[in-house]
Motif scaffolding. Structure first.
Motif, PDB file in Angstrom:
ATOM      1  N   ASP A  96      48.276   3.036 -37.327  1.00 29.23           N
ATOM      2  CA  ASP A  96      46.821   2.858 -37.429  1.00 29.23           C
ATOM      3  C   ASP A  96      46.157   3.000 -36.061  1.00 29.23           C
ATOM      4  N   ASN A  97      46.799   2.472 -35.010  1.00 34.44           N
ATOM      5  CA  ASN A  97      46.258   2.632 -33.657  1.00 34.44           C
ATOM      6  C   ASN A  97      46.196   4.098 -33.250  1.00 34.44           C
ATOM      7  N   ASP A 100      43.375   5.741 -35.233  1.00 37.57           N
ATOM      8  CA  ASP A 100      42.070   5.350 -34.676  1.00 37.57           C
ATOM      9  C   ASP A 100      41.773   6.109 -33.384  1.00 37.57           C
ATOM     10  N   THR A 104      38.708   8.882 -33.085  1.00 30.77           N
ATOM     11  CA  THR A 104      37.660   8.818 -32.059  1.00 30.77           C
ATOM     12  C   THR A 104      37.611  10.129 -31.270  1.00 30.77           C
TER      13      THR A 104
END
Length: 183
Positions: A96-97, A100, A104
């Protein structure tokens, strides 16, 4: 995506689309098939009415050229539904990191993020050369399935100016870079 579509996608290694999504994704194939179908229908109608016309070179070209292009685009669009799969020992929170970070960086809008799936879309500017992409990431044990196609909720398109490939490659690169050394 429904749970059934997610399961089917994992089992087939291909993005499963609903009926409307298939029509939009394969629209170029449908469009290219119209002319040959009309010519063949007209030819068969004449045979049934016992007044067959001889097929000339122009008619044959109007059947074969769009048919050949239709087959080419069918194969192209079909291949775009295949997932790229990466094996990983990373935890879901680590994945998930990564997602993300990339979201971005590449200006994705996350539409859905749950246990089995992350769906994201892009909304590029008018002059970017793309109507937008839809990114699908599925999770199955230690495998991550990644796909990016032209956004089916936007105008039908067969080109993304390399953005779909960039979306897929960027995720895979970052996952592989983040793998523990003993993997």
């Amino acid at each position: 995506m429904t749970d059934e579509q997610i399961l089917n996608s994992i089992n087939t290694d291909r993005l499963t689309l609903n009926s409307w999504g298939k029509l939009k994704h394969y629209f170029i194939v449908v469009f290219l098939s119209i002319t040959p179908i009309l010519f063949i229908y007209d030819f068969l109608k004449d045979i049934v009415n016992a007044s067959p016309k001889q097929m000339n070179l122009e008619t044959l070209l109007f059947i074969t050229v769009p048919s050949a292009l239709g087959l080419f685009f069918y194969n192209l669009q079909s291949n775009r539904l295949k997932f790229k799969i990466v094996e990983t020992n990373l935890q879901r929170s680590e994945l998930d990191n990564i997602i993300d970070l990339i979201a971005t960086e590449l200006k994705w809008t996350i539409i859905r993020n749950d246990e089995q799936i992350v769906e994201a879309k892009t909304y590029p500017s008018l002059l970017s050369g793309s109507w937008g992409e839809q990114i699908t990431i599925l999770f199955d044990n230690k495998r991550v399935f990644v796909n990016s196609i032209c956004d089916l909720d936007r105008r039908s398109s067969v080109v993304s100016m390399g953005r779909n490939r960039k979306n897929i490659n960027r995720i895979i690169e970052e996952i592989e870079k983040s793998q523990p050394l003993n993997h």
